[in-house]
Each structure stands twice: as C-alpha cells, then as structure tokens.
Design a protein around this motif. Structure first.
Motif: not given
Length: 514
Positions: A65-76
């Motif tokens: 889980n990468f929580v509260n981090n839309p930028g990280a989700l987009e990178r992934w």
C-alpha cells in the motif's frame, strides 16, 4: 564551502607530548571501517532462492500500500504496476529491475573532507542512536530530552574516536516545537560537528528545509552534484508506505541525497514469527521501497535497511540480542549483497532500563552481529537504551568505546614479516619472556586494542580510588568530554548564513507541538 577542523599543536617529545595528547580536546576520528574479515553467510543458495521467489510473489499477488500519495500511485502505474485503490501489485521482476539503477556504493561528503565516508562495498560506517524522546544519566535519571541534551550528544559524537557519523535525531528535543525542532537539530549537527549527518524525515517540507540548509553549508550546486546527507525512511510494516516517509524520500531522491529504506519489524507483531517468513517480508518491502526511489530519480543513492527484533510473547515488549534477530540480520545482509546494495542493520540494541549487564550482553550481541553480517551503515551504534526510548549519556560513551573493538576485529589478522614475529621467537627462545624483547618494544603501543574507559588496575589500587564501577567511570568520562569539547571551525559567513536561515524559517511559522 566550510573550513576543515583546525588542530592544535602541542609540545613534542617524551612524556610531555604523551600527556598533551591525552589531554587534548581534539580527537582524531578513525577512518570508517574497511573489513578484512569474511561475512557470515547463514543461508545456502536454495534458501536464498526460496526467499527471493516468495518476496516476488508477495509483491505480485499481495502487493503493498502507498497511502495518501496519488503521485506515487501514478508513478507505479506508468512503470507497469497494477493499481487497485491504494494497493500496488508489482509484476514479478519489475522491482528488481528498477533497483538495478541504484548505486552499489556512494560517498557522503562531510564538511571536513577528512571525515567524508564511503558507504557500501566492504565498508562499515558507524552512527549514533536515533529517535529517543527520553534521555538518562546517572545524576538526573530518566527525563524528557531537551535541545540542550541534543547538543550534548552531538558534542559527544564529535569527540568519539570510533564514530564516523554525527547521525540524525540523537534524541527528540521535546522543549522545541515539533514544526521547528528539525531546524535546531540540523543546525547543531552542522555547527557543533564536522562529521557527516542525517536530514529530517518527519514531514516533506522539513526534508526540503534540510536540503536548503545544506545548500547554505555546502553550496546549492554542490548539493545537487554530491550526496551530503543520508536519511532514514522507515516502512510501516507490514507492507505499507505512508505519505510522510515517502514524501521525504521523494525530496531527498530528487535532490541526489541518500535514503535508508528500512522496514521496521518486530517479529510476531509486524512480521511472521519465522526467520524465513520475516526475511521474505523484509525483502519484499525493501525491493518496493528502493524501486520507488529509482522511479523518483534513477541512480538516487539508497541503502537497503533491516531493523528487526523479536517480541516477548508474555509481555509484548520487544527483545534484543536474540538468536532469531541475529539470523535475520545475517540473512538480510546476504539478500542485500545479491541485490548489489549497501546494507543497514544492527546497533547497540538492548531492552534494559539501565546501562547494566543486560544492556552489555544484548548490545555486544547486536554489535558483533552487525560486523559479521556485512553491515555498511550501522545506525544506533552507541547510546541506545530501553528499547530505543532512551538515549543514555553513560551508555553512549560505553558503546562508543566498544566500537574500537569492532575496528580492531574488522582489520583481520596480519601475516606480514613483522606480524610473523620470527625475530621475537628467535630472540626469546625456550623459557624466556617477551616483555623486553625488541619486537615487543617496537609494537607494544599498537599491538592490542585497549579500552579508554574500563579499569585495568590491580584490586588494591581500584579500592584506593573508590572502587568505581563502569557506570561511574562512564559518568566521569561524559563530564570530561563535554568540559573539554571544542567547536570545529567554520567560515564566519557560512555560520551567519545558517543562523539567519534558521531564524527566518522559525519566524515564518507559529509554534506547533503536533
């Protein structure tokens, strides 16, 4: 740029020189350890392959889980991972491929170039305790830490011969607002020590403040071209990467500064109770964290970390110096080396409330485990007490003294002509003694490591001097070190600029203790 430490010159010759050297406030810091002994490898090839396969399965099927981090989700997402809400499932092999761009070793530049360290390879860099909200000394007992305590520990670290690194949050100064204390802590590391140091990770903007202060100290372009900080990024085990830590990582990686990507695991509570199961989780979390740093900036310097201890199943308290923790440390070192990454683990861990026999046993176990496990960066190398809740003045100097033994052990066994000592064997022959032979006279000053703290006097002398135990001797050493401390020199313009930066930042925001 700042100036290197200025050293005093004493009188030369005979006893006067020796007495001057012993009384000098300037301590020559030992170079970081370069191991000449083999690593202890506890896992065979089959075990390593099983753990690596299972870690990839965790990333692919369970995910992180990468929580509260839309930028990280987009990178992934752009890297090819499957995103389901805040869950990131990483295809088999992707994280390992991303980790390949991380350097196998890197240089952290100190403001005194003589104290610059190389992290990785066969090297071991020692840094002090990190994070305790309390401090303890023999006179004042256990109490909340203050900024005065923090500065004292930085001074003790500066005066410790065997410590290579000033560290980070050597204690948490609770008398300074949370949103401002990182400024005072960094200022202390930058001005009271000339060793390498760590940056703030408690909020991304504080990480940026750390980068900006380094720009004042070293020069902005120098910071972009060189690594001048190594900072601790903990993973919220199991398998959770929060926005605070990841936000700090993003700042540091983008600015070419190093991060320790470290699962924080208490076996049985935050990971399985088995060694192999815990190592699987450690590797999965480490792979995901290091890979993410490379998504932010390929080539960003990172350290594969493993903070692992077990739990007392009766009380729920963490335990230290245990065989299981040692096995995990050894195994994690093997996994890090197979990834080609620097490795962080071990320290002066203990659960004791005092610098007593329990503390000594547990600490000795974990320090030696770290040496033999191939650790490259050892945080908490001195001062840790009460499961990391307390930074102890006495234990700081006790542990720092023992780090000298690690240096000696890591040097290995010399077999050059002098070390073979054939001249001594021929000179003494049967039935003699070696105290007066030429070989002993030539080497007696450096032949054996000798504690600068322990009492080696005869019983009668020890009694005459008050029968002092190690805690008493350590208290005296703390007082002497702080009384004789001298601040390393700094360019006045740089010092003024740092003062102005801190003052302006603190004035720009209201106090907050949240």
């Amino acid at each position: 740029m700042v100036e290197a430490t200025t050293r005093k010159r004493g009188r030369s010759g005979g006893g006067a020189a020796r007495r001057a050297a012993r009384g000098s406030a300037v301590v020559e810091t030992a170079r970081y350890i370069e191991r000449n002994i083999p690593d202890l490898e506890i896992l065979n090839e089959e075990a390593l392959q099983i753990i690596e396969h299972n870690a990839e399965t965790v990333l692919e099927e369970i995910g992180v889980n990468f929580v509260n981090n839309p930028g990280a989700l987009e990178r992934w997402r752009q890297a090819g991972a499957e995103i389901d809400g805040e869950r990131v499932r990483i295809p088999r092999g992707l994280a390992r491929k991303l980790c390949a761009t991380a350097p196998s070793r890197f240089t952290q530049v100190a403001r005194n170039p003589a104290k610059t360290v190389e992290i990785g390879g066969r090297n071991l860099v020692l840094a002090p305790v990190y994070g305790p909200p309390f401090v303890h000394d023999a006179e004042g007992g256990r109490r909340y830490a203050t900024i005065g305590d923090f500065r004292n520990f930085v001074k003790l670290g500066q005066m410790s011969r065997w410590l290579h690194h000033s560290g980070g949050t050597v204690c948490e100064p609770t008398d300074v607002p949370v949103n401002k204390r990182h400024l005072d802590m960094l200022h202390a590391h930058m001005t009271l020590s000339d060793k390498p140091f760590m940056g703030s990770v408690t909020e991304p903007s504080r990480a940026q403040d750390s980068v900006d202060m380094c720009g004042v100290l070293f020069g902005e372009q120098f910071v972009q071209d060189n690594t001048v900080m190594t900072s601790l990024i903990n993973i919220n085990s199991p398998l959770t990467f929060d926005d605070t830590m990841m936000g700090a990582l993003e700042v540091y990686a983008a600015n070419n500064q190093a991060c320790i990507i470290s699962p924080f695991i208490v076996g049985g509570a935050m990971a399985p109770v088995s060694v192999a199961g815990t190592l699987t989780q450690v590797l999965a979390e480490g792979l995901a964290g290091v890979a993410y740093s490379q998504l932010v900036r390929p080539g960003a310097p990172v350290i594969f970390g493993a903070f692992v201890t077990s739990i007392d199943m009766n009380s729920g308290a963490p335990t230290f110096g245990t065989p299981e923790a040692a096995q995990i440390t050894y195994g994690a070192g093997q996994l890090a080396r197979r990834l080609g990454l620097p490795f962080r683990s071990a320290g002066s861990f203990c659960g004791s409330k005092l610098p007593d026999a329990q503390a000594a046993y547990e600490t000795a176990n974990t320090l030696n485990n770290g040496l033999l496990a191939g650790v490259n960066f050892m945080l908490h190398a001195c001062g840790w007490l009460e499961g990391g809740l307390v930074a102890s003045y006495e234990k700081f100097v006790m542990d720092a003294d023992q780090l000298g033994a690690l240096h000696k052990m890591a040097a290995g066994v010399a077999v050059d002509e002098s070390a073979q000592a054939m001249d001594a064997l021929r000179e003494v022959g049967p039935g003699g003694h070696y105290l007066g032979c030429a070989h002993t006279q030539a080497h007696f000053k450096t032949a054996f490591w000798r504690s600068e703290l322990f009492d080696y006097k005869p019983f009668e002398t020890w009694i005459e001097e008050g029968g002092r135990d190690t805690l008493t001797l350590a208290s005296e050493r703390v007082r002497k070190l702080l009384a004789s401390y001298e601040q390393p020199s700094m360019d006045p313009a740089t010092a003024e600029a740092l003062d102005a930066f801190v003052a302006a930042k603190k004035a720009s925001m209201p106090d907050s203790f949240m």
